[in-house]
Design an enzyme around this catalytic site. Structure first.
Site, short mmCIF file in Angstrom:
data_model
loop_
_atom_site.label_atom_id
_atom_site.label_comp_id
_atom_site.label_asym_id
_atom_site.label_seq_id
_atom_site.Cartn_x
_atom_site.Cartn_y
_atom_site.Cartn_z
N SER A 26 -97.78 25.49 4.32
CA SER A 26 -98.31 25.08 5.61
C SER A 26 -97.03 24.23 6.52
O SER A 26 -95.94 24.85 6.62
CB SER A 26 -99.67 24.13 5.60
OG SER A 26 -99.91 23.65 6.75
N HIS A 60 -106.63 28.91 4.50
CA HIS A 60 -105.27 28.14 4.87
C HIS A 60 -105.01 27.38 3.55
O HIS A 60 -103.94 27.67 2.91
CB HIS A 60 -105.47 27.02 5.97
CG HIS A 60 -104.14 26.46 6.24
ND1 HIS A 60 -102.99 27.18 6.75
CD2 HIS A 60 -103.77 25.34 6.04
CE1 HIS A 60 -101.94 26.22 6.97
NE2 HIS A 60 -102.21 25.04 6.41
N ASP A 89 -105.76 32.51 9.28
CA ASP A 89 -106.20 31.84 7.99
C ASP A 89 -107.25 30.89 8.15
O ASP A 89 -107.68 29.95 7.22
CB ASP A 89 -105.21 31.37 6.86
CG ASP A 89 -104.31 30.15 7.82
OD1 ASP A 89 -104.77 29.57 8.73
OD2 ASP A 89 -103.14 29.98 7.41
#
Length: 536
Positions: free
Chosen positions: A180, A412, A387
């Protein structure tokens, strides 16, 4: 009696052996791995002037109170640092287990529903199975995620961590695995300190990185806040409002806004149903639509009177234009980044989930009268593929020279425990025995099971027959719920001929390909081909 004692002793020895935990397998030849989390992916501790320390992120008991008193902050534009409102509090990241403790289980005290506070936990467990060892070939880098991705203190700590890992592993170059926003942190470091990055890094694998921002998710965060857990756990966690007041002063959040210079397939929009009063006194309801750039004025008006009461004092917390300017400079740093020639870069991005891209507030029946109502309205999302947090379009657009970009269906954060991702990592990290039949781009294994060839001469013709079979192992994809073993085989045939100078056929080939679906994602592929060639 001696015989009986011998039997008892033997049984006791056996019991000790079965109770003893086997020592984990360690592969001394592996190159070290450094795991870098995303936003909210590190344990944070508040340390006061008396050196008393307590965990403020993540915790369940007293979470909201400790969060507001210890973690609420203000941005200092002169230093670029977000500083806690409590002047006696300093935020630190624990370094236990070579940095892994801070990014493993974010609240180690949780017993029920513990998976909601897992971060890199499953990946760490998996890598240890592959032969990685904490402190020798496996390390973590947690950081204060409130700060900018180009905040110098964070970058200095990352440089020191890279040197430490390099030294601890005996001078081996490092595989950096980011998740991320950690991908933006690594990219900033690579842009601003490319010499250090090239010196210590061998491979960089970015997972679910919002390279061009997370438009819908961040827009709603700036206006409404965010929740990091769903379901019943929310009742014991930090409120969405408390989180909102922190994030509105975090440069890292502004750096995740939609990149204005990126050519989106569909530009992210902010839509608002508004009711206005005309000069004749009549009301009018219309749908207004704003681009990412134009939305800034909406954020500013919507949050113009936002404030918190801290220690009896009202503190204004509007949309911070100084942080926005800082974030724009960060985006320039990110756009100028290049992968050094000796480093290999890989990109894994999430797919197959509805992902917020644009927002719509209000409705024709319930329009907004005043923009300051926005923080109290629930947004409706216009979604794209991704996602669930980062659009696929953003995660793929790294702007770098990549060895591979691979899409993996997944959520995610859940993607960090996905077996497809594990298989990709194992392949790229060269952990375990290499599999020459594994295709990381499509994530399947091809196993040759049969190869036969037969040649014969017959009346001036050469006849060659080939039979080859393979087993393809991949994740079972059964959308209709039909058992794979009951599906009809796929059959395809082709005939090709080569005409000679005298317009006579010199060679002719007939081939048939049969694909049979089996159980557990397996497919059996059979090729039968016959070639007939006229002798010259």
């Amino acid at each position: 009696m001696v015989l009986l004692e011998g039997i008892v002793e033997s049984v006791e020895t056996w019991l000790h052996l079965i109770k003893k935990k086997p020592q984990p397998y360690v592969d001394p030849d592996l190159d070290p791995v450094l795991l870098v989390p995303g936003i909210a992916g590190s344990i944070l501790q508040a340390v006061d002037d008396d050196s008393k320390s307590e965990r403020v992120w993540v915790r369940i008991l007293g979470a909201d109170y400790k969060f507001r008193t210890k973690l609420w902050s203000r941005f200092d534009p002169t230093t670029g640092k977000t500083v806690s409102l409590d002047p006696s509090t300093h935020i630190l990241v624990p370094q236990d287990r070579y940095g892994l403790h801070a990014i493993d289980i974010l609240d180690p005290d949780v017993v029920i529903g513990r998976d909601c506070v897992y971060y890199f936990h499953d990946m760490i467990v998996e890598m240890i199975k592959w032969g990685f060892e904490e402190g020798k070939t496996l390390f973590g880098f947690g950081y204060d995620f409130r700060q900018s991705n180009r905040f110098q203190e964070t970058l200095d700590c990352l440089a020191a961590k890279l040197e430490l890992v390099f030294t601890a592993s005996g001078g081996k170059k490092i595989n950096v695995v980011s998740h991320s926003m950690g991908g933006l942190l690594v990219k900033c470091f690579m842009s601003l300190h490319s010499d250090i990055f090239e010196k210590y890094v061998k491979n960089w694998i970015a997972i679910a990185a919002p390279f061009q921002g997370a438009p819908g998710y961040i827009a709603s965060t700036l206006l409404n806040g965010m929740s990091f857990v769903e379901g019943w756990e929310q009742n014991f966690f930090i409120s969405k409002w408390s989180m909102h007041q922190l994030l509105i002063e975090c440069p890292s959040i502004y750096e995740l806004m939609a990149c204005p210079d990126f050519q989106w397939e569909h530009s992210p929009r902010l839509e608002i149903w508004r009711q206005t009063t005309e000069t004749d006194g009549n009301s009018n309801v219309r749908l207004e639509s704003y681009s990412a750039e134009d939305s800034i004025s909406i954020y500013t008006k919507a949050l113009s009177n936002n404030m918190v009461n801290y220690d009896g004092v009202d503190i204004p917390l509007p949309f911070n234009l100084e942080i926005l300017q800082w974030a724009k400079e960060t985006q320039k740093v990110l756009s100028s980044a290049k992968v050094p020639p000796t480093v290999k870069f890989y990109n894994i991005y999430g797919t197959n989930l509805e992902t917020p891209h644009s927002l719509c507030y209000g409705s024709e029946d319930m329009p907004l009268m005043d923009l300051e109502q926005l923080p109290f309205f629930e947004a409706k999302y216009i979604c794209v593929d991704g996602d669930g947090t980062v659009p696929m379009e953003s995660a793929k657009a790294d702007g770098l020279n990549a060895e591979a970009r691979v899409g993996v269906p997944g959520e995610h954060r859940g993607i960090l425990c996905d077996h497809h991702v594990f298989r990709l990592l194992k392949h790229w990290l060269r952990a375990g025995e290499p599999d020459p039949y594994y295709n990381p781009v499509n994530d399947y294994v091809i196993l040759p099971t049969l190869f036969e060839i037969e040649e014969q001469q017959e009346k001036g013709l050469q006849v060659t027959s080939v039979k080859e079979e393979w087993e393809i192992i991949a994740e079972e994809d059964d959308e209709n719920g039909t058992s794979s073993g009951n599906r009809k085989p796929l059959v395809s045939s082709i005939s090709v001929s080569n005409v000679g100078n005298g317009q006579l056929t010199q060679e002719e080939v007939h081939a048939t390909l049969i694909v049979r679906a089996q159980n557990e994602g397996r497919r059996h592929v059979e090729l039968n081909a016959v070639s007939v060639t006229a002798n010259a």
